[in-house]
Design a protein around this motif. Structure first.
Motif, PDB file in Angstrom:
ATOM      1  N   LYS A  25       0.840  -1.198   0.000  1.00 22.46           N
ATOM      2  CA  LYS A  25       0.000   0.000   0.000  1.00 22.46           C
ATOM      3  C   LYS A  25       0.879   1.254   0.000  1.00 22.46           C
ATOM      4  O   LYS A  25       2.019   1.228   0.482  1.00 22.46           O
ATOM      5  N   THR A  26       0.312   2.356  -0.503  1.00 26.31           N
ATOM      6  CA  THR A  26       1.105   3.589  -0.634  1.00 26.31           C
ATOM      7  C   THR A  26       0.334   4.803  -0.145  1.00 26.31           C
ATOM      8  O   THR A  26      -0.823   5.021  -0.538  1.00 26.31           O
ATOM      9  N   LEU A  27       0.972   5.587   0.716  1.00 26.43           N
ATOM     10  CA  LEU A  27       0.460   6.895   1.131  1.00 26.43           C
ATOM     11  C   LEU A  27       1.171   7.950   0.299  1.00 26.43           C
ATOM     12  O   LEU A  27       2.400   8.006   0.270  1.00 26.43           O
TER      13      LEU A  27
ATOM     14  N   LEU B 107      -5.826   5.014   8.383  1.00 26.40           N
ATOM     15  CA  LEU B 107      -5.098   4.444   7.247  1.00 26.40           C
ATOM     16  C   LEU B 107      -5.257   2.927   7.201  1.00 26.40           C
ATOM     17  O   LEU B 107      -5.406   2.336   6.121  1.00 26.40           O
TER      18      LEU B 107
ATOM     19  N   PHE C  41      -6.742   1.366   3.821  1.00 25.09           N
ATOM     20  CA  PHE C  41      -5.922   0.458   3.025  1.00 25.09           C
ATOM     21  C   PHE C  41      -6.571  -0.924   2.847  1.00 25.09           C
ATOM     22  O   PHE C  41      -6.109  -1.725   2.043  1.00 25.09           O
TER      23      PHE C  41
ATOM     24  N   ASN D  96      -3.974   2.970  -2.650  1.00 19.40           N
ATOM     25  CA  ASN D  96      -3.303   4.250  -2.402  1.00 19.40           C
ATOM     26  C   ASN D  96      -4.238   5.179  -1.643  1.00 19.40           C
ATOM     27  O   ASN D  96      -5.450   5.174  -1.863  1.00 19.40           O
ATOM     28  N   VAL D  97      -3.662   5.998  -0.762  1.00 20.94           N
ATOM     29  CA  VAL D  97      -4.402   7.036  -0.047  1.00 20.94           C
ATOM     30  C   VAL D  97      -3.603   8.327  -0.170  1.00 20.94           C
ATOM     31  O   VAL D  97      -2.366   8.307  -0.141  1.00 20.94           O
TER      32      VAL D  97
ATOM     33  N   MET E  54      -2.669  12.106   1.313  1.00 25.41           N
ATOM     34  CA  MET E  54      -2.679  13.012   2.466  1.00 25.41           C
ATOM     35  C   MET E  54      -2.194  14.369   1.986  1.00 25.41           C
ATOM     36  O   MET E  54      -1.107  14.476   1.398  1.00 25.41           O
TER      37      MET E  54
ATOM     38  N   CYS F  49       4.089   9.988   8.975  1.00 24.96           N
ATOM     39  CA  CYS F  49       5.128   9.323   8.189  1.00 24.96           C
ATOM     40  C   CYS F  49       6.239   8.721   9.043  1.00 24.96           C
ATOM     41  O   CYS F  49       6.807   7.688   8.684  1.00 24.96           O
TER      42      CYS F  49
ATOM     43  N   ILE G 104       5.612   5.302   1.209  1.00 24.60           N
ATOM     44  CA  ILE G 104       5.313   6.736   1.302  1.00 24.60           C
ATOM     45  C   ILE G 104       5.977   7.459   0.136  1.00 24.60           C
ATOM     46  O   ILE G 104       7.176   7.305  -0.103  1.00 24.60           O
TER      47      ILE G 104
END
Length: 305
Positions: free
Chosen positions: A6-8, A88, A92, A97-98, A100, A112, A193
């Motif tokens: 998963k990616t922020l 999150l 997720f 992806n989310v 911020m 982070c 991230i």
């Protein structure tokens, strides 16, 4: 250890740099949701002076931590870290992806990286600093912080007395600068991230700030601040755009001068935000129009799309 899938995606930058628009555009492109990292947009009563996303903008992408609290709530960066990470985890489950988006560097850092637990503070220290502020004014606190913690002085909104008092009470209680508690421990997060800073020239940014303040006045900033007069001592309201209008309503200045001070103090605040973000070498500085292409390529290369 398997690599996170998963990616922020963090959209950062100074005030008025266009984070809201870019965040919404990116969230729509990725079919995902947005976590706000703006420490003033949490509060329901503060809309005009915080340049909160409009009703139409909020309808285009689901936002979290917008209008989530009232100005009388006790809500700090530690609460944001805890609640943001829990959110999150939930997001997720259904999104790869989310996004911020926000300009509060400390709040972005909390999600982070995390930071060390701040020490307990003797209530008498806080009481004494509050009395000092009442007797000697904000300039005295500014000079004290400049000597005690020059690093944090370059980052904080020095027109916010509660932020100054918080840093000074930690310093006086622990003997350690407030800034030192923000860089001791990096906490590995279970997600990727990507940090993006919106790249604008200083001239363009200052032009956008000035135009935004004019629009705030047209949208009813004075009326909003007037309605908040009974709550003016609250921490949430010790901030640029509100303190200057409070002074106007107290007949300490006229409206044109108050508006000019909002612009001037906002430009100074933006400069401090840039000082903070420029120290983060993980931020990729991208022109707003290039963000979607950059993110798409980055995620493809990471194998998370």
């Amino acid at each position: 250890m398997s690599k996170p899938s998963k990616t922020l995606i963090v959209i950062a930058g100074p005030t008025a740099s266009g984070k809201t628009a870019v965040g919404i555009q990116l969230a729509r492109h990725l079919n995902t949701e947005i976590i706000s990292a703006d420490s003033r947009q949490f509060y329901r009563e503060m809309s005009v002076g915080t340049a909160k996303p409009t009703t139409d903008e909020l309808a285009h992408a689901k936002h979290h931590f917008i209008n989530s609290h009232t100005i009388t709530d006790s809500f700090n960066v530690g609460d944001f870290e805890q609640q943001g990470l829990a959110l999150l985890d939930t997001l997720f489950e259904t999104h790869e992806n989310v996004v911020m988006a926000g300009g509060s560097g400390l709040y972005i850092k909390a999600i982070c990286e995390g930071f060390d637990q701040l020490p307990d503070v003797d209530p008498t220290v806080r009481e004494r600093l509050n009395m000092t502020y009442a007797e000697k004014g904000i300039s005295f606190l500014q000079e004290k912080l400049k000597l005690a913690d020059p690093e944090y002085y370059q980052q904080v909104d020095i027109n916010n007395p509660q932020r100054l008092i918080r840093a000074l009470e930690v310093f006086e209680s622990s003997g350690q600068p407030f800034s030192s508690f923000h860089k001791k421990g990096f906490k590995q997060r279970p997600f990727n991230i990507i940090k993006i800073g919106l790249a604008l020239s200083r001239e363009k940014l200052y032009e956008r700030i000035n135009l935004r303040v004019d629009q705030m006045i047209a949208d009813g900033l004075v009326e909003e601040v007037k309605a908040l007069m009974p709550y003016r001592s609250l921490n949430a309201l010790q901030t640029v755009g509100y303190t200057e209008i409070f002074d106007y309503l107290d007949d300490k200045t006229d409206l044109p001068r108050a508006i000019e001070l909002v612009k001037q103090n906002t430009r100074r605040f933006a400069k401090r935000q840039m000082t903070w973000f420029n120290k983060d070498k993980e931020i990729n500085w991208i022109a707003p129009g290039d963000v979607i292409n950059f993110v798409a390529q980055h995620i493809r290369n990471k194998g998370t799309i």
